[in-house]
Write a protein that holds these residues in place. Structure first.
Motif, PDB file in Angstrom:
ATOM      1  N   ASP A   1       0.830  -1.199   0.000  1.00 17.65           N
ATOM      2  CA  ASP A   1       0.000   0.000   0.000  1.00 17.65           C
ATOM      3  C   ASP A   1       0.870   1.256   0.000  1.00 17.65           C
ATOM      4  OD1 ASP A   1      -2.051  -1.766   0.198  1.00 17.65           O
ATOM      5  OD2 ASP A   1      -2.482  -1.371   2.315  1.00 17.65           O
ATOM      6  N   SER A   2       0.314   2.334  -0.513  1.00 19.72           N
ATOM      7  CA  SER A   2       0.992   3.631  -0.448  1.00 19.72           C
ATOM      8  C   SER A   2       0.790   4.219   0.951  1.00 19.72           C
ATOM      9  CB  SER A   2       0.414   4.584  -1.492  1.00 19.72           C
ATOM     10  OG  SER A   2       0.616   4.088  -2.788  1.00 19.72           O
ATOM     11  N   ILE A   3       1.865   4.766   1.522  1.00 20.88           N
ATOM     12  CA  ILE A   3       1.807   5.326   2.876  1.00 20.88           C
ATOM     13  C   ILE A   3       2.368   6.738   2.848  1.00 20.88           C
ATOM     14  CG2 ILE A   3       2.556   5.070   5.271  1.00 20.88           C
ATOM     15  CD1 ILE A   3       2.840   2.056   4.726  1.00 20.88           C
TER      16      ILE A   3
ATOM     17  N   LYS B   1       5.929   3.124  -2.792  1.00 24.95           N
ATOM     18  CA  LYS B   1       4.669   2.934  -3.513  1.00 24.95           C
ATOM     19  C   LYS B   1       3.902   4.244  -3.628  1.00 24.95           C
ATOM     20  CE  LYS B   1       1.966  -0.096  -5.514  1.00 24.95           C
ATOM     21  NZ  LYS B   1       2.414  -0.886  -6.681  1.00 24.95           N
ATOM     22  N   CYS B   2       4.024   5.083  -2.607  1.00 28.37           N
ATOM     23  CA  CYS B   2       3.338   6.374  -2.629  1.00 28.37           C
ATOM     24  C   CYS B   2       3.915   7.273  -3.721  1.00 28.37           C
ATOM     25  CB  CYS B   2       3.455   7.044  -1.266  1.00 28.37           C
ATOM     26  SG  CYS B   2       2.641   8.647  -1.169  1.00 28.37           S
TER      27      CYS B   2
ATOM     28  N   ARG C   1     -12.482   6.786   5.719  1.00 29.20           N
ATOM     29  CA  ARG C   1     -12.153   6.000   4.530  1.00 29.20           C
ATOM     30  C   ARG C   1     -13.061   6.454   3.394  1.00 29.20           C
ATOM     31  NH1 ARG C   1     -10.297   0.436   3.732  1.00 29.20           N
ATOM     32  NH2 ARG C   1     -11.291  -0.542   1.944  1.00 29.20           N
TER      33      ARG C   1
ATOM     34  N   PHE D   1      -8.831   5.246  -6.238  1.00 30.54           N
ATOM     35  CA  PHE D   1      -8.101   4.780  -5.068  1.00 30.54           C
ATOM     36  C   PHE D   1      -8.988   4.783  -3.834  1.00 30.54           C
ATOM     37  CE2 PHE D   1      -5.406   6.988  -8.057  1.00 30.54           C
ATOM     38  CZ  PHE D   1      -4.399   6.074  -8.288  1.00 30.54           C
TER      39      PHE D   1
ATOM     40  N   SER E   1      -7.450   5.713   3.226  1.00 28.91           N
ATOM     41  CA  SER E   1      -7.759   5.557   4.651  1.00 28.91           C
ATOM     42  C   SER E   1      -6.946   6.574   5.435  1.00 28.91           C
ATOM     43  CB  SER E   1      -7.441   4.138   5.133  1.00 28.91           C
ATOM     44  OG  SER E   1      -8.200   3.183   4.417  1.00 28.91           O
TER      45      SER E   1
ATOM     46  N   THR F   1      -3.108   6.135   3.955  1.00 29.39           N
ATOM     47  CA  THR F   1      -2.755   4.957   3.154  1.00 29.39           C
ATOM     48  C   THR F   1      -3.775   4.848   2.031  1.00 29.39           C
ATOM     49  OG1 THR F   1      -4.080   3.470   4.532  1.00 29.39           O
ATOM     50  CG2 THR F   1      -1.767   3.752   5.131  1.00 29.39           C
ATOM     51  N   PHE F   2      -3.288   4.527   0.847  1.00 29.93           N
ATOM     52  CA  PHE F   2      -4.225   4.388  -0.261  1.00 29.93           C
ATOM     53  C   PHE F   2      -3.840   3.224  -1.149  1.00 29.93           C
ATOM     54  CE2 PHE F   2      -1.530   8.108  -0.547  1.00 29.93           C
ATOM     55  CZ  PHE F   2      -0.804   7.939  -1.718  1.00 29.93           C
ATOM     56  N   VAL F   3      -4.900   2.592  -1.685  1.00 29.78           N
ATOM     57  CA  VAL F   3      -4.764   1.390  -2.498  1.00 29.78           C
ATOM     58  C   VAL F   3      -5.343   1.677  -3.874  1.00 29.78           C
ATOM     59  CG1 VAL F   3      -5.315  -1.057  -2.704  1.00 29.78           C
ATOM     60  CG2 VAL F   3      -5.013  -0.027  -0.434  1.00 29.78           C
ATOM     61  N   ASP F   4      -4.629   1.269  -4.893  1.00 31.63           N
ATOM     62  CA  ASP F   4      -5.067   1.460  -6.266  1.00 31.63           C
ATOM     63  C   ASP F   4      -6.141   0.424  -6.604  1.00 31.63           C
ATOM     64  OD1 ASP F   4      -5.412   1.814  -8.965  1.00 31.63           O
ATOM     65  OD2 ASP F   4      -3.284   1.979  -9.425  1.00 31.63           O
TER      66      ASP F   4
END
Length: 323
Positions: free
Chosen positions: A151-153, A177-178, A220, A236, A239, A250-253
């Motif tokens: 995950d991107s942080i 990742k971010c 979220r 995305f 959170s 934190t974000f998820v693609d």
């Protein structure tokens, strides 16, 4: 005379109470002539800490000549001599840090021109340096952990005005990742969130970040991002969680998932239109099976307008009934 002796005793006691090593060198001239070149330095004063650092006694240090003392190796003696000469000639103090490899200790040294001689103050910084090394190692350890995350942080620290209101956030950390997903430049650390993402100004998302930092209530949501030109890209799940006086984001693609959902919706829309506009009667039914998995009937789930005209019944009369 008594007052002078008292002052000397007080100064000596004060230096002996210091955690730093203190040595005062008197310059040595040839034939005692002060107008000649300095040929050496002699220890006129040494406190207890300096003797302890040299692993000897104060009496062994006092009166010793710098260039001849066995307490130091030849290279160290020459280096200190040249530094003291520099201070004598320029009148400017020098300060530096160094590591003694023989003792594996770290020191800070100051040399100053005081009362015609050189005052040397040495502070043992070993514990401080080791603490800094440990801190950097821990930072690197956690950075590697964060960089390995899928995950991107993004770690943000609150920027508040004089009244305590959050006006922006400073970017404190961004994992690999971010950088990839948010398309941040390499120098984004230390910049503010609005500098990196100016389109967030006056946005609901910025207000959500502020709310999380102020209340501690996590949040979220789903959103698209924008590139440098302001064009939206991707989708995305973000959170937000409070971290000290700030926010960890934190974000998820989920772009592929959203695109798949969109394709399904488009296909469903297309099929619904075909189904509804067909001239022939059409229906969709689900098989009904017995306990041995034999099909015994069909449950009608969907019919088109042509089918209702064909059978002379409405949707309510047909859907949900067995064929």
């Amino acid at each position: 005379m008594i007052q002078a002796n008292t002052e000397q005793v007080l100064i000596t006691e004060q230096f002996n109470a210091q955690p730093d090593a203190v040595v005062w060198f008197r310059p040595v001239f040839p034939d005692g002539r002060k107008d000649g070149p300095v040929i050496d330095f002699e220890v006129e004063y040494c406190n207890n800490k300096a003797a302890e650092m040299l692993a000897t006694t104060v009496a062994s240090v006092k009166g010793a000549r710098l260039l001849r003392t066995p307490l130091l190796d030849p290279n160290t003696r020459e280096r200190i001599f040249q530094q003291c000469l520099q201070v004598m000639h320029t009148g400017n103090s020098i300060e530096f840090n160094y590591r003694n490899p023989a003792r594996d200790r770290y020191y800070n040294v100051q040399r100053s021109l005081i009362a015609g001689g050189i005052l040397n103050v040495t502070r043992d910084r070993t514990d401080e340096v080791h603490a800094e090394i440990d801190r950097k190692e821990r930072e690197e350890y956690f950075r590697q952990i964060l960089d390995s995350a899928a995950d991107s942080i993004l770690v943000l620290e609150s920027i508040r005005d004089a009244g305590g209101t959050i006006t922006d956030f400073q970017i404190a950390h961004c994992n690999r990742k971010c950088y990839e997903i948010a398309r941040f430049p390499p120098d984004v650390i230390g910049r503010t969130l609005l500098e990196a993402l100016p389109h967030l100004l006056d946005s609901d998302q910025l207000e959500w970040h502020k709310e999380v930092a102020d209340t501690g209530k996590s949040m979220r949501f789903e959103t698209s991002f924008r590139d440098d030109s302001g064009r939206e890209y991707g989708w995305f799940i973000v959170s937000l969680t409070r971290l000290r006086d700030g926010v960890i984001s934190t974000f998820v693609d989920v772009t592929d998932r959203r695109q798949a959902e969109r394709r399904i919706e488009e296909q469903k829309f297309l099929l619904d239109n075909i189904f509804a506009s067909a001239l022939s009667g059409m229906f969709a039914a689900k098989a009904v099976r017995d306990h041995e998995e034999h099909i015994i009937d069909f449950l009608i789930q969907k019919i088109n307008p042509a089918f209702t005209r064909l059978v002379g019944q409405t949707e309510a009369q047909v859907i949900g009934h067995l064929s």
